[in-house]
Design an enzyme around this catalytic site. Sequence first.
Site, mmCIF file in Angstrom:
data_model
loop_
_atom_site.group_PDB
_atom_site.id
_atom_site.type_symbol
_atom_site.label_atom_id
_atom_site.label_comp_id
_atom_site.label_asym_id
_atom_site.label_seq_id
_atom_site.Cartn_x
_atom_site.Cartn_y
_atom_site.Cartn_z
ATOM 1 N N GLY A 43 -4.135 7.406 -19.802
ATOM 2 C CA GLY A 43 -5.286 6.887 -20.527
ATOM 3 C C GLY A 43 -6.586 7.240 -19.834
ATOM 4 O O GLY A 43 -6.730 8.318 -19.252
ATOM 5 N N ALA A 44 -7.531 6.317 -19.899
ATOM 6 C CA ALA A 44 -8.865 6.570 -19.347
ATOM 7 C C ALA A 44 -8.831 6.932 -17.861
ATOM 8 O O ALA A 44 -9.644 7.731 -17.394
ATOM 9 C CB ALA A 44 -9.754 5.350 -19.567
ATOM 10 N N ALA A 45 -7.869 6.379 -17.116
ATOM 11 C CA ALA A 45 -7.767 6.684 -15.682
ATOM 12 C C ALA A 45 -7.498 8.163 -15.440
ATOM 13 O O ALA A 45 -7.822 8.687 -14.370
ATOM 14 C CB ALA A 45 -6.668 5.843 -15.044
ATOM 15 N N THR A 81 -5.696 -0.808 -12.504
ATOM 16 C CA THR A 81 -4.815 -0.613 -13.657
ATOM 17 C C THR A 81 -3.509 -1.343 -13.375
ATOM 18 O O THR A 81 -3.435 -2.165 -12.463
ATOM 19 C CB THR A 81 -4.606 0.887 -13.957
ATOM 20 O OG1 THR A 81 -3.938 1.038 -15.211
ATOM 21 C CG2 THR A 81 -3.858 1.607 -12.863
ATOM 22 N N TYR A 82 -2.474 -1.047 -14.158
ATOM 23 C CA TYR A 82 -1.163 -1.639 -13.932
ATOM 24 C C TYR A 82 -0.127 -0.525 -13.818
ATOM 25 O O TYR A 82 -0.362 0.600 -14.237
ATOM 26 C CB TYR A 82 -0.791 -2.618 -15.054
ATOM 27 C CG TYR A 82 -0.652 -1.982 -16.406
ATOM 28 C CD1 TYR A 82 0.591 -1.540 -16.861
ATOM 29 C CD2 TYR A 82 -1.764 -1.809 -17.227
ATOM 30 C CE1 TYR A 82 0.720 -0.931 -18.106
ATOM 31 C CE2 TYR A 82 -1.642 -1.211 -18.468
ATOM 32 C CZ TYR A 82 -0.406 -0.782 -18.905
ATOM 33 O OH TYR A 82 -0.288 -0.182 -20.127
ATOM 34 N N LYS A 92 0.845 -1.193 0.000
ATOM 35 C CA LYS A 92 0.000 0.000 0.000
ATOM 36 C C LYS A 92 0.879 1.241 0.000
ATOM 37 O O LYS A 92 1.806 1.350 0.806
ATOM 38 C CB LYS A 92 -0.897 -0.001 1.236
ATOM 39 C CG LYS A 92 -1.783 1.203 1.398
ATOM 40 C CD LYS A 92 -2.620 1.043 2.656
ATOM 41 C CE LYS A 92 -3.472 2.225 2.952
ATOM 42 N NZ LYS A 92 -4.243 2.066 4.190
ATOM 43 N N SER A 111 -2.649 3.020 -17.674
ATOM 44 C CA SER A 111 -1.817 2.640 -16.536
ATOM 45 C C SER A 111 -1.637 3.784 -15.548
ATOM 46 O O SER A 111 -2.244 4.833 -15.674
ATOM 47 C CB SER A 111 -0.435 2.168 -16.984
ATOM 48 O OG SER A 111 0.271 3.258 -17.536
#
Length: 116
Positions: free
Chosen positions: A73-75, A57-58, A9, A25
Amino acid sequence: MIIEILKSKIHRVSVTDANLNYIGSITIDEDLMDAAGIIEYEKVNVVNNNNGERFETYVIKGERGTGVVCTNGAAARKVQPGDILIITSYAQMDFEEAKHFKPTIVHPNPKNNLLK
């Protein structure tokens, strides 16, 4: 029995950038990745403390020592620079092993540097 538990975390890290024109990502400073025990391309869950958004995501390795935390990207639509995130990863392990496992939790400072 195999269960999934918290492995790593990064608690309360600040978004430094959001790049919509990238394939996808989250880019994280390599120092933070190492401290948390997260590797490049590992799947992570991201929680945005500012707006409640959650996504999966990664990880892509970010330049060491820069404090970079950039959603791609979309994130990038789910965060704004300055938002506070919690980034978690999980591991699957045997139930008995999991009883004794302790996750790695990293608390960076407001500039995304490791506390010394």
